[in-house]
Each structure stands twice: as structure tokens, then as C-alpha cells.
Motif scaffolding. Structure first.
Motif, PDB file in Angstrom:
ATOM      1  N   ALA A  89      -5.324   8.276  -5.580  1.00 12.46           N
ATOM      2  CA  ALA A  89      -5.923   9.375  -4.813  1.00 12.46           C
ATOM      3  C   ALA A  89      -5.348  10.725  -5.222  1.00 12.46           C
ATOM      4  N   ARG A  90      -4.120  10.713  -5.746  1.00  9.04           N
ATOM      5  CA  ARG A  90      -3.487  11.961  -6.179  1.00  9.04           C
ATOM      6  C   ARG A  90      -3.784  12.291  -7.646  1.00  9.04           C
ATOM      7  N   GLY A  91      -4.603  11.456  -8.272  1.00 10.12           N
ATOM      8  CA  GLY A  91      -5.086  11.787  -9.600  1.00 10.12           C
ATOM      9  C   GLY A  91      -4.187  11.406 -10.754  1.00 10.12           C
ATOM     10  N   VAL A  92      -3.426  10.303 -10.633  1.00  8.75           N
ATOM     11  CA  VAL A  92      -2.542   9.896 -11.729  1.00  8.75           C
ATOM     12  C   VAL A  92      -3.366   9.509 -12.946  1.00  8.75           C
ATOM     13  N   PRO A  93      -2.807   9.693 -14.165  1.00  6.40           N
ATOM     14  CA  PRO A  93      -3.563   9.356 -15.377  1.00  6.40           C
ATOM     15  C   PRO A  93      -3.683   7.857 -15.623  1.00  6.40           C
ATOM     16  N   GLY A  94      -2.805   7.074 -15.014  1.00  7.10           N
ATOM     17  CA  GLY A  94      -2.823   5.635 -15.233  1.00  7.10           C
ATOM     18  C   GLY A  94      -1.774   4.950 -14.386  1.00  7.10           C
ATOM     19  N   LEU A  95      -1.643   3.648 -14.587  1.00 11.73           N
ATOM     20  CA  LEU A  95      -0.610   2.837 -13.932  1.00 11.73           C
ATOM     21  C   LEU A  95       0.020   1.957 -14.996  1.00 11.73           C
ATOM     22  N   HIS A  96       1.349   1.935 -15.040  1.00  8.11           N
ATOM     23  CA  HIS A  96       2.076   1.114 -16.008  1.00  8.11           C
ATOM     24  C   HIS A  96       2.801   0.021 -15.238  1.00  8.11           C
ATOM     25  N   PHE A  97       2.368  -1.226 -15.411  1.00  2.26           N
ATOM     26  CA  PHE A  97       2.915  -2.335 -14.623  1.00  2.26           C
ATOM     27  C   PHE A  97       4.090  -2.996 -15.329  1.00  2.26           C
ATOM     28  N   TYR A  98       5.201  -3.105 -14.630  1.00  2.00           N
ATOM     29  CA  TYR A  98       6.353  -3.873 -15.100  1.00  2.00           C
ATOM     30  C   TYR A  98       6.112  -5.322 -14.683  1.00  2.00           C
ATOM     31  N   SER A  99       5.555  -6.106 -15.580  1.00  4.45           N
ATOM     32  CA  SER A  99       5.032  -7.425 -15.210  1.00  4.45           C
ATOM     33  C   SER A  99       6.102  -8.491 -15.032  1.00  4.45           C
ATOM     34  N   MET A 100       7.288  -8.281 -15.636  1.00  3.55           N
ATOM     35  CA  MET A 100       8.332  -9.316 -15.655  1.00  3.55           C
ATOM     36  C   MET A 100       7.802 -10.619 -16.244  1.00  3.55           C
ATOM     37  N   ASN A 101       6.860 -10.496 -17.195  1.00  9.09           N
ATOM     38  CA  ASN A 101       6.251 -11.633 -17.911  1.00  9.09           C
ATOM     39  C   ASN A 101       5.491 -12.583 -16.990  1.00  9.09           C
ATOM     40  N   GLN A 102       5.001 -12.040 -15.863  1.00 11.73           N
ATOM     41  CA  GLN A 102       4.150 -12.808 -14.960  1.00 11.73           C
ATOM     42  C   GLN A 102       2.833 -12.060 -14.807  1.00 11.73           C
ATOM     43  N   SER A 103       1.778 -12.799 -14.530  1.00 12.22           N
ATOM     44  CA  SER A 103       0.466 -12.152 -14.444  1.00 12.22           C
ATOM     45  C   SER A 103      -0.082 -12.018 -13.033  1.00 12.22           C
ATOM     46  N   TRP A 104       0.242 -12.953 -12.139  1.00 12.09           N
ATOM     47  CA  TRP A 104      -0.562 -13.047 -10.924  1.00 12.09           C
ATOM     48  C   TRP A 104      -0.402 -11.860  -9.990  1.00 12.09           C
ATOM     49  N   LEU A 105       0.798 -11.299  -9.876  1.00 11.16           N
ATOM     50  CA  LEU A 105       0.986 -10.165  -8.973  1.00 11.16           C
ATOM     51  C   LEU A 105       0.234  -8.935  -9.479  1.00 11.16           C
ATOM     52  N   THR A 106       0.337  -8.667 -10.769  1.00  7.66           N
ATOM     53  CA  THR A 106      -0.390  -7.531 -11.341  1.00  7.66           C
ATOM     54  C   THR A 106      -1.899  -7.734 -11.201  1.00  7.66           C
ATOM     55  N   LEU A 107      -2.381  -8.943 -11.476  1.00  9.59           N
ATOM     56  CA  LEU A 107      -3.806  -9.229 -11.345  1.00  9.59           C
ATOM     57  C   LEU A 107      -4.281  -9.068  -9.902  1.00  9.59           C
ATOM     58  N   GLU A 108      -3.468  -9.529  -8.959  1.00  6.37           N
ATOM     59  CA  GLU A 108      -3.864  -9.439  -7.549  1.00  6.37           C
ATOM     60  C   GLU A 108      -3.871  -7.992  -7.073  1.00  6.37           C
ATOM     61  N   ILE A 109      -2.883  -7.214  -7.482  1.00  8.76           N
ATOM     62  CA  ILE A 109      -2.860  -5.792  -7.118  1.00  8.76           C
ATOM     63  C   ILE A 109      -4.098  -5.097  -7.675  1.00  8.76           C
ATOM     64  N   CYS A 110      -4.415  -5.365  -8.919  1.00  8.33           N
ATOM     65  CA  CYS A 110      -5.586  -4.738  -9.537  1.00  8.33           C
ATOM     66  C   CYS A 110      -6.880  -5.204  -8.867  1.00  8.33           C
ATOM     67  N   ARG A 111      -6.929  -6.461  -8.465  1.00  6.99           N
ATOM     68  CA  ARG A 111      -8.110  -6.952  -7.750  1.00  6.99           C
ATOM     69  C   ARG A 111      -8.305  -6.193  -6.456  1.00  6.99           C
ATOM     70  N   ARG A 112      -7.207  -5.976  -5.738  1.00  6.26           N
ATOM     71  CA  ARG A 112      -7.277  -5.243  -4.470  1.00  6.26           C
ATOM     72  C   ARG A 112      -7.633  -3.779  -4.688  1.00  6.26           C
ATOM     73  N   LEU A 113      -7.327  -3.263  -5.855  1.00  6.16           N
ATOM     74  CA  LEU A 113      -7.664  -1.874  -6.169  1.00  6.16           C
ATOM     75  C   LEU A 113      -9.090  -1.745  -6.721  1.00  6.16           C
ATOM     76  N   GLY A 114      -9.717  -2.890  -6.971  1.00  3.02           N
ATOM     77  CA  GLY A 114     -11.075  -2.864  -7.529  1.00  3.02           C
ATOM     78  C   GLY A 114     -11.079  -2.633  -9.035  1.00  3.02           C
ATOM     79  N   ILE A 115      -9.991  -3.037  -9.700  1.00  4.87           N
ATOM     80  CA  ILE A 115      -9.868  -2.855 -11.143  1.00  4.87           C
ATOM     81  C   ILE A 115      -9.960  -4.216 -11.823  1.00  4.87           C
ATOM     82  N   GLY A 116     -10.723  -4.308 -12.894  1.00  4.69           N
ATOM     83  CA  GLY A 116     -10.788  -5.533 -13.650  1.00  4.69           C
ATOM     84  C   GLY A 116     -11.793  -6.541 -13.115  1.00  4.69           C
TER      85      GLY A 116
END
Length: 276
Positions: free
Chosen positions: A249-276
């Protein structure tokens, strides 16, 4: 939504870890990240594994960005590594000062990340897109916020194209940092680093080491869950999703996810954000 995603990995140590990371990368590729970055150990201690990991990512037709730290390095060693990157089709670098490993007395020929950025530009011109680090809550070794901002600007002035921040959970810290940087004349994109929360105990250790603040209201809530991993992760998803929504909402250019070599948390966050 015009938002650039990027995702960070660390180089796996075992054959099993390599296979798991391949699967993780394939799962996260559906988000179409602009690049995958790969960390680099203190004093270049993971150099070979970092190179192997980014080479595999690049060979799979993804943009790979190795972290490159200069503490403990020589100009000759960095020059050789840059040549190797170019041969393997790697055109993006995350340039960092890095930490001196315990027991290593010689910091090498570079003292600060701005010197590394300047050297990369001198050696290779515009061959690489260079990202550098930013610290919205200030680098733990900085003498003052003003001093930290001055060092950040030096990295940009040396030729960096963009910056990625340390993770944080207070969006106002990011907003103020960007405003202060802009006031100094910094115009490059400053992408917030996002740390999904799988384990509060691990997060607390990381945060104590790197100077990232866990707000008291978050800490108390996590502590109340004790060993209830499901509740920790559910609350963590709520917190981090809300953080990302505020940042978008504040207009950031992007999001850089520190995945810790796991996928599900990043995927779930992006799903909730309507991304992907």
C-alpha cells in the motif's frame, strides 16, 4: 500489481539438501520471481557451494544472483570470481561487506562494501546489476543512524543499482529509512526484505545477531504459544501477510523473501496477497 518478487536461498551442504532445494526452487518458480539470490558464508566460506547453486539456477533459465562478500578477499580472487560468473551467464550480484570468520585475522584487501561495488564497476563496467544491503533499523555495528545512512549512500554512489533491506516487522522503520535515503539523494529502488516465520526461537536468535527488532507485542504473543508450532506459524503468517499488505500500500518496488530454503510459507503469504 506491478511488484517485483525475489527469493533468497542458502547453499545446501548435503546431497539431500541439494535435492530439497531443487524441489523448493521449482515450487517457488510459479511466482515468477525476478531472481533467486544465494547467500555467501563469512569470509567466502561457502564460495564453492554458492557458485554451484547459482550455476544450477542459471542453467535452469532463472536469473541467479550470488551474494559476494569482500571481507577476507583479494582483488585477484574477486576478479577471478567475476570472470567465472560471466562465463556461467550470471549477470546479477548482491555485493556485501560480509563478516570476518572467527579466527581469521586478515580482513583482506577490501574494508567496506562500497569498495567492492567500485571494484566491480572498474573491472566489468555495466556487466552486472549490483544489489547492496540496507538496514532500516540500522546496522548493528553502525556508530549512529546518520553514519549508517552515509555508508549506505557511499555504496549507491559507488555504482549499485538497487538495495535489499534486512528484514523487519515495523513498516514505519522502512518508510522512514527510505525517506531519509531519498533526502540524501538516493534514487535507486530499495526493496524490503521479508522473513516468513516458521520458528520463533530461530527468529529470535537471528534477530539478536543481526539487530532486527521483534516488536514487544509480537514477542509476547509468540512466547505465549510455547511449543505449539502450528499456532506460531499461523500467527506468523498473519503478521507477515499484514506487513506485506502495508508495504504494498505504501508503494514498495518489490518484496524479497528470505525463504530459508522452504517454499510453503512464502507461497502461502503470496497466495494471501493475491500474487501468483
Amino acid at each position: 500489481m506491478n511488484l517485483e518478487l525475489s527469493i533468497e536461498f542458502f547453499p545446501p551442504q548435503t546431497a539431500e539438501g541439494i535435492e530439497k532445494l531443487r524441489a523448493t526452487r521449482e515450487q517457488l518458480a510459479i511466482l515468477q520471481p525476478a531472481f533467486f539470490s544465494v547467500t555467501y558464508g563469512a569470509g567466502g566460506s561457502t564460495q564453492e557451494r554458492t557458485l554451484a547453486t547459482v550455476s544450477e539456477i542459471a542453467a535452469a533459465d532463472h536469473v541467479a544472483a550470488p551474494h559476494l562478500s569482500c571481507i577476507g578477499a583479494t582483488r585477484a580472487s574477486i576478479r577471478e570470481l567475476l570472470a567465472t560468473f560471466r562465463v556461467r551467464g550470471i549477470r546479477r550480484i548482491v555485493a556485501l561487506r560480509g563478516d570476518l570468520p572467527s579466527g581469521m585475522a586478515d580482513p583482506g584487501e577490501f574494508r567496506y562494501a562500497n569498495e567492492l561495488v567500485a571494484f566491480i564497476r572498474e573491472e566489468t563496467g555495466d556487466a552486472f546489476h549490483i544489489d547492496v544491503a540496507a538496514y532500516p533499523e540500522w546496522h548493528p555495528q553502525a556508530k549512529s543512524p546518520r553514519d549508517d545512512l552515509r555508508h549506505f549512500k557511499q555504496k549507491i554512489d559507488a555504482g549499485a543499482n538497487a538495495a535489499i533491506t534486512q528484514y523487519f516487522y515495523n513498516p514505519d522503520a522502512y518508510t522512514r529509512f527510505v525517506a531519509d535515503a531519498r533526502a540524501l539523494g538516493v534514487t535507486v529502488p530499495i526493496t524490503p526484505g521479508i522473513m516468513p516465520i516458521a520458528s520463533f526461537s530461530k527468529l529470535a536468535r537471528f534477530s539478536d545477531a543481526c539487530g532486527a527488532e521483534i516488536p514487544r507485542w509480537m514477542r509476547k504473543q509468540f512466547e505465549s504459544f510455547g511449543d505449539d508450532t502450528a499456532s506460531v506459524q499461523a500467527f506468523g503468517l498473519e503478521v507477515v501477510t499484514d506487513l506485506c499488505q502495508q508495504l504494498i500500500a505504501r508503494g514498495v518496488p518489490g518484496l524479497h523473501f528470505y525463504s530459508m530454503n522452504q517454499s510453503w510459507l512464502t507461497l502461502e503469504i503470496c497466495r494471501r496477497l493475491g500474487i501468483g
